[in-house]
Design a protein around this motif. Structure first.
Motif, PDB file in Angstrom:
ATOM      1  N   TYR A   1       0.825  -1.200   0.000  1.00 32.34           N
ATOM      2  CA  TYR A   1       0.000   0.000   0.000  1.00 32.34           C
ATOM      3  C   TYR A   1       0.864   1.257   0.000  1.00 32.34           C
ATOM      4  O   TYR A   1       0.526   2.255  -0.648  1.00 32.34           O
ATOM      5  N   HIS A   2       1.986   1.196   0.729  1.00 28.96           N
ATOM      6  CA  HIS A   2       2.915   2.326   0.718  1.00 28.96           C
ATOM      7  C   HIS A   2       3.495   2.526  -0.683  1.00 28.96           C
ATOM      8  O   HIS A   2       3.620   3.655  -1.166  1.00 28.96           O
ATOM      9  N   THR A   3       3.849   1.418  -1.331  1.00 36.03           N
ATOM     10  CA  THR A   3       4.428   1.493  -2.678  1.00 36.03           C
ATOM     11  C   THR A   3       3.441   2.109  -3.659  1.00 36.03           C
ATOM     12  O   THR A   3       3.785   3.033  -4.417  1.00 36.03           O
ATOM     13  N   VAL A   4       2.220   1.605  -3.657  1.00 40.56           N
ATOM     14  CA  VAL A   4       1.199   2.125  -4.562  1.00 40.56           C
ATOM     15  C   VAL A   4       0.892   3.587  -4.239  1.00 40.56           C
ATOM     16  O   VAL A   4       0.753   4.422  -5.140  1.00 40.56           O
ATOM     17  N   GLY A   5       0.804   3.892  -2.956  1.00 38.78           N
ATOM     18  CA  GLY A   5       0.521   5.268  -2.560  1.00 38.78           C
ATOM     19  C   GLY A   5       1.601   6.230  -3.005  1.00 38.78           C
ATOM     20  O   GLY A   5       1.308   7.330  -3.497  1.00 38.78           O
ATOM     21  N   ARG A   6       2.862   5.834  -2.831  1.00 44.07           N
ATOM     22  CA  ARG A   6       3.978   6.700  -3.240  1.00 44.07           C
ATOM     23  C   ARG A   6       3.966   6.911  -4.757  1.00 44.07           C
ATOM     24  O   ARG A   6       4.131   8.038  -5.233  1.00 44.07           O
ATOM     25  N   ALA A   7       3.802   5.815  -5.505  1.00 40.08           N
ATOM     26  CA  ALA A   7       3.819   5.924  -6.965  1.00 40.08           C
ATOM     27  C   ALA A   7       2.652   6.769  -7.463  1.00 40.08           C
ATOM     28  O   ALA A   7       2.824   7.669  -8.308  1.00 40.08           O
ATOM     29  N   HIS A   8       1.469   6.491  -6.944  1.00 35.48           N
ATOM     30  CA  HIS A   8       0.285   7.245  -7.359  1.00 35.48           C
ATOM     31  C   HIS A   8       0.437   8.732  -7.055  1.00 35.48           C
ATOM     32  O   HIS A   8       0.135   9.589  -7.905  1.00 35.48           O
ATOM     33  N   THR A   9       0.923   9.044  -5.863  1.00 32.34           N
ATOM     34  CA  THR A   9       1.047  10.446  -5.468  1.00 32.34           C
ATOM     35  C   THR A   9       2.104  11.160  -6.306  1.00 32.34           C
ATOM     36  O   THR A   9       1.932  12.322  -6.691  1.00 32.34           O
ATOM     37  N   ALA A  10       3.190  10.472  -6.607  1.00 31.91           N
ATOM     38  CA  ALA A  10       4.232  11.072  -7.448  1.00 31.91           C
ATOM     39  C   ALA A  10       3.700  11.367  -8.847  1.00 31.91           C
ATOM     40  O   ALA A  10       3.937  12.449  -9.408  1.00 31.91           O
ATOM     41  N   ILE A  11       2.969  10.399  -9.421  1.00 28.98           N
ATOM     42  CA  ILE A  11       2.412  10.592 -10.759  1.00 28.98           C
ATOM     43  C   ILE A  11       1.392  11.725 -10.748  1.00 28.98           C
ATOM     44  O   ILE A  11       1.349  12.563 -11.656  1.00 28.98           O
ATOM     45  N   ARG A  12       0.569  11.750  -9.700  1.00 30.94           N
ATOM     46  CA  ARG A  12      -0.440  12.806  -9.586  1.00 30.94           C
ATOM     47  C   ARG A  12       0.214  14.177  -9.455  1.00 30.94           C
ATOM     48  O   ARG A  12      -0.219  15.154 -10.085  1.00 30.94           O
ATOM     49  N   ALA A  13       1.263  14.269  -8.647  1.00 34.32           N
ATOM     50  CA  ALA A  13       1.963  15.547  -8.469  1.00 34.32           C
ATOM     51  C   ALA A  13       2.598  15.997  -9.787  1.00 34.32           C
ATOM     52  O   ALA A  13       2.512  17.178 -10.158  1.00 34.32           O
ATOM     53  N   ALA A  14       3.235  15.063 -10.490  1.00 31.73           N
ATOM     54  CA  ALA A  14       3.829  15.400 -11.787  1.00 31.73           C
ATOM     55  C   ALA A  14       2.751  15.865 -12.762  1.00 31.73           C
ATOM     56  O   ALA A  14       2.962  16.810 -13.542  1.00 31.73           O
ATOM     57  N   GLY A  15       1.596  15.219 -12.716  1.00 30.54           N
ATOM     58  CA  GLY A  15       0.498  15.616 -13.579  1.00 30.54           C
ATOM     59  C   GLY A  15       0.001  17.012 -13.279  1.00 30.54           C
ATOM     60  O   GLY A  15      -0.368  17.774 -14.187  1.00 30.54           O
ATOM     61  N   ARG A  16      -0.016  17.386 -11.990  1.00 33.33           N
ATOM     62  CA  ARG A  16      -0.458  18.729 -11.621  1.00 33.33           C
ATOM     63  C   ARG A  16       0.539  19.781 -12.113  1.00 33.33           C
ATOM     64  O   ARG A  16       0.139  20.876 -12.539  1.00 33.33           O
ATOM     65  N   VAL A  17       1.816  19.483 -12.038  1.00 28.10           N
ATOM     66  CA  VAL A  17       2.818  20.411 -12.578  1.00 28.10           C
ATOM     67  C   VAL A  17       2.633  20.560 -14.088  1.00 28.10           C
ATOM     68  O   VAL A  17       2.689  21.669 -14.634  1.00 28.10           O
ATOM     69  N   ALA A  18       2.393  19.436 -14.756  1.00 27.23           N
ATOM     70  CA  ALA A  18       2.157  19.481 -16.204  1.00 27.23           C
ATOM     71  C   ALA A  18       0.904  20.289 -16.528  1.00 27.23           C
ATOM     72  O   ALA A  18       0.896  21.096 -17.464  1.00 27.23           O
ATOM     73  N   ASP A  19      -0.162  20.086 -15.752  1.00 28.81           N
ATOM     74  CA  ASP A  19      -1.401  20.829 -15.989  1.00 28.81           C
ATOM     75  C   ASP A  19      -1.166  22.332 -15.917  1.00 28.81           C
ATOM     76  O   ASP A  19      -1.696  23.105 -16.731  1.00 28.81           O
ATOM     77  N   ALA A  20      -0.384  22.763 -14.925  1.00 29.59           N
ATOM     78  CA  ALA A  20      -0.114  24.195 -14.763  1.00 29.59           C
ATOM     79  C   ALA A  20       0.699  24.728 -15.939  1.00 29.59           C
ATOM     80  O   ALA A  20       0.428  25.826 -16.448  1.00 29.59           O
ATOM     81  N   ALA A  21       1.695  23.971 -16.378  1.00 29.07           N
ATOM     82  CA  ALA A  21       2.526  24.409 -17.507  1.00 29.07           C
ATOM     83  C   ALA A  21       1.713  24.456 -18.798  1.00 29.07           C
ATOM     84  O   ALA A  21       1.846  25.389 -19.594  1.00 29.07           O
ATOM     85  N   VAL A  22       0.861  23.458 -18.997  1.00 27.96           N
ATOM     86  CA  VAL A  22       0.000  23.428 -20.181  1.00 27.96           C
ATOM     87  C   VAL A  22      -0.931  24.635 -20.190  1.00 27.96           C
ATOM     88  O   VAL A  22      -1.086  25.318 -21.218  1.00 27.96           O
ATOM     89  N   ALA A  23      -1.563  24.913 -19.060  1.00 31.16           N
ATOM     90  CA  ALA A  23      -2.475  26.062 -18.969  1.00 31.16           C
ATOM     91  C   ALA A  23      -1.739  27.367 -19.219  1.00 31.16           C
ATOM     92  O   ALA A  23      -2.256  28.285 -19.871  1.00 31.16           O
ATOM     93  N   GLN A  24      -0.494  27.462 -18.707  1.00 31.38           N
ATOM     94  CA  GLN A  24       0.301  28.667 -18.903  1.00 31.38           C
ATOM     95  C   GLN A  24       0.569  28.902 -20.383  1.00 31.38           C
ATOM     96  O   GLN A  24       0.445  30.019 -20.887  1.00 31.38           O
ATOM     97  N   LEU A  25       0.891  27.845 -21.119  1.00 30.66           N
ATOM     98  CA  LEU A  25       1.185  27.985 -22.540  1.00 30.66           C
ATOM     99  C   LEU A  25      -0.064  28.324 -23.341  1.00 30.66           C
ATOM    100  O   LEU A  25      -0.005  29.113 -24.292  1.00 30.66           O
ATOM    101  N   ASP A  26      -1.197  27.765 -22.965  1.00 31.83           N
ATOM    102  CA  ASP A  26      -2.426  28.131 -23.663  1.00 31.83           C
ATOM    103  C   ASP A  26      -2.815  29.583 -23.373  1.00 31.83           C
ATOM    104  O   ASP A  26      -3.454  30.244 -24.202  1.00 31.83           O
ATOM    105  N   ARG A  27      -2.433  30.099 -22.200  1.00 26.14           N
ATOM    106  CA  ARG A  27      -2.679  31.517 -21.922  1.00 26.14           C
ATOM    107  C   ARG A  27      -1.810  32.409 -22.808  1.00 26.14           C
ATOM    108  O   ARG A  27      -2.250  33.479 -23.253  1.00 26.14           O
ATOM    109  N   TYR A  28      -0.560  32.002 -23.051  1.00 32.29           N
ATOM    110  CA  TYR A  28       0.293  32.770 -23.967  1.00 32.29           C
ATOM    111  C   TYR A  28      -0.386  32.881 -25.332  1.00 32.29           C
ATOM    112  O   TYR A  28      -0.383  33.942 -25.954  1.00 32.29           O
TER     113      TYR A  28
END
Length: 414
Positions: A293-320
């Protein structure tokens, strides 16, 4: 009678429908891509059947200028297509993304030069682009009547296997590194060395291409950074140019590939967690072990966090794009750093899942090891190197000059 605004709205609606159709097509193709990615690796190239299917679904329109029938998708739409494609086959997604580099160069050359490339029948990506970051990655050129004689060796030519033409960078002065240009040549005029044999992204077929002696390139197929940049600016002012963001936009969309591979890896791990045992432990099934459960939780949270960073960068570029502006230099550095963080984080999350899968996971008939190798290979690309970009953003924050955010041809001025 429709006004210009009405026409623009209709075109936008049409593109949104087209983007959804391509995304739906790639989603349906995912199981087939997953089944065939090991075959692609063994062949060290994307199989022709995969190219045929991607072409049939309109995927390569993402890499084609809109004035030649290509797509004009938002950064969000392109990113989501790459993420869905990456969840099927990371190497296939990388090839589609990398050949989008040819899209930028196709905006830079005159229409009468580029039109024959796109108007002729072809299946797959029309162009690939390579070189310009250094003399080691580029060729050389000398001027003659009516054009240039070029010679050279260009490694890492991703997309060259299935392309009809290539954009090749050449230096045309022996001592001045600002004197670099881009040339458009038919691929059948080059020697393809079939030398791509890597531990990850092996299926991309990123072989070396070279000239056989000197190759003549007419003046209209040779252009310098100043002319190329001016041409792109001119088309952009007319609404016919590429979307705002340049190289950072391309790199931000590539994070969809890393996230897609991470999505696939988590799916693979969860599919087997109630069947896999843990030898030499009290747990008959891996799902019984708290560490799972720790392994799955760590992997899921890391992927989710990376996805949130990507979402912000994508939104920033569409604003440009919406604001009709380009990112400032410090924003470009941050976007590069975000991209490196996402690739590294996804790769590490996948390796966490691989480590928890035991020795059986190293078998090449199982997909997790291939996904891990592909994502780590992508994270090692110079543009995605975490250490480089952590230093650069740290330098900027400390008020110390950072390294260049780009060394590609268009960022130079000769």
């Amino acid at each position: 009678m429709m006004t210009d605004i009405d026409t623009a709205e209709v075109a936008t609606d049409s593109q949104r429908i087209r983007a959804r159709e391509i995304l739906s097509f790639v989603t349906e193709l995912q199981p087939w891509l997953r089944e065939n990615q090991s075959l692609a690796e063994s062949q060290r190239r994307i199989p022709q059947e995969t190219i045929d299917r991607l072409d049939e679904g309109g995927v390569f329109s993402v890499t084609t200028p809109n004035r030649f029938g290509g797509a004009d998708f938002t950064t969000r739409e392109v990113h989501d297509i790459y993420r869905t494609l990456g969840a099927g086959c990371g190497a296939s997604a990388w090839v589609v993304w990398a050949t989008a580099g040819g899209n930028l160069w196709s905006f830079a050359f005159d229409d009468d030069v580029v039109a024959p490339v796109y108007n002729s029948p072809w299946v797959g990506n029309r162009t690939f682009a390579v070189g310009g970051t250094s003399r080691r990655m580029s060729g050389t050129a000398r001027q003659v009547d009516g054009g240039w004689m070029i010679t050279g060796v260009w490694p890492f030519a991703t997309g060259s296997i299935h392309a009809s033409h290539g954009y090749l960078a050449v230096f045309y002065d022996d001592t001045d590194d600002s004197k670099v240009a881009m040339t458009l040549v038919p691929k059948n005029s080059l020697v393809c060395r079939d030398d791509w044999d890597a531990m990850g992204m092996a299926a991309t077929g990123s072989q070396t291409v070279a000239t056989d002696g000197e190759l003549f390139v007419p003046d209209e197929r040779f252009s310098t950074p100043a002319v190329l940049a001016s041409r792109i600016d001119e088309l952009t002012e007319k609404g016919k140019g590429p979307r705002r963001g340049g190289l950072p936009r391309s790199l931000v969309t590539s994070t969809g590939i890393a996230l897609g591979m991470a999505d696939h890896a988590l799916d693979v791990f969860l599919t087997g967690v109630d069947k896999r045992s843990i030898p030499y432990s009290p747990y008959a099934h891996q799902i019984d072990a708290p560490m799972t459960y720790h392994t799955v939780g760590r992997a899921h949270t890391a992927i989710r966090a990376a996805g949130r960073v990507a979402d912000a960068a994508v939104a920033q570029l569409d604003r440009y794009q919406a604001d009709d502006t380009e990112p400032a230099e410090h924003e470009i550095t941050q976007l590069h750093t975000d991209v490196a963080y996402i690739w590294h984080t996804c790769s590490t999350a996948i390796e966490t899942l691989l480590h928890a899968s035991g020795a059986s996971a190293i078998s090449k008939r199982l997909p997790l090891q291939l996904i891990a190798r592909n994502c780590r290979a992508g994270s090692l690309h110079a543009a995605n190197n975490l250490d480089t970009w952590m230093e650069n953003i740290g330098r900027e924050l400390c008020g110390v000059p950072a390294g260049p955010t780009s060394t590609s041809v268009l960022e130079r001025r000769s």
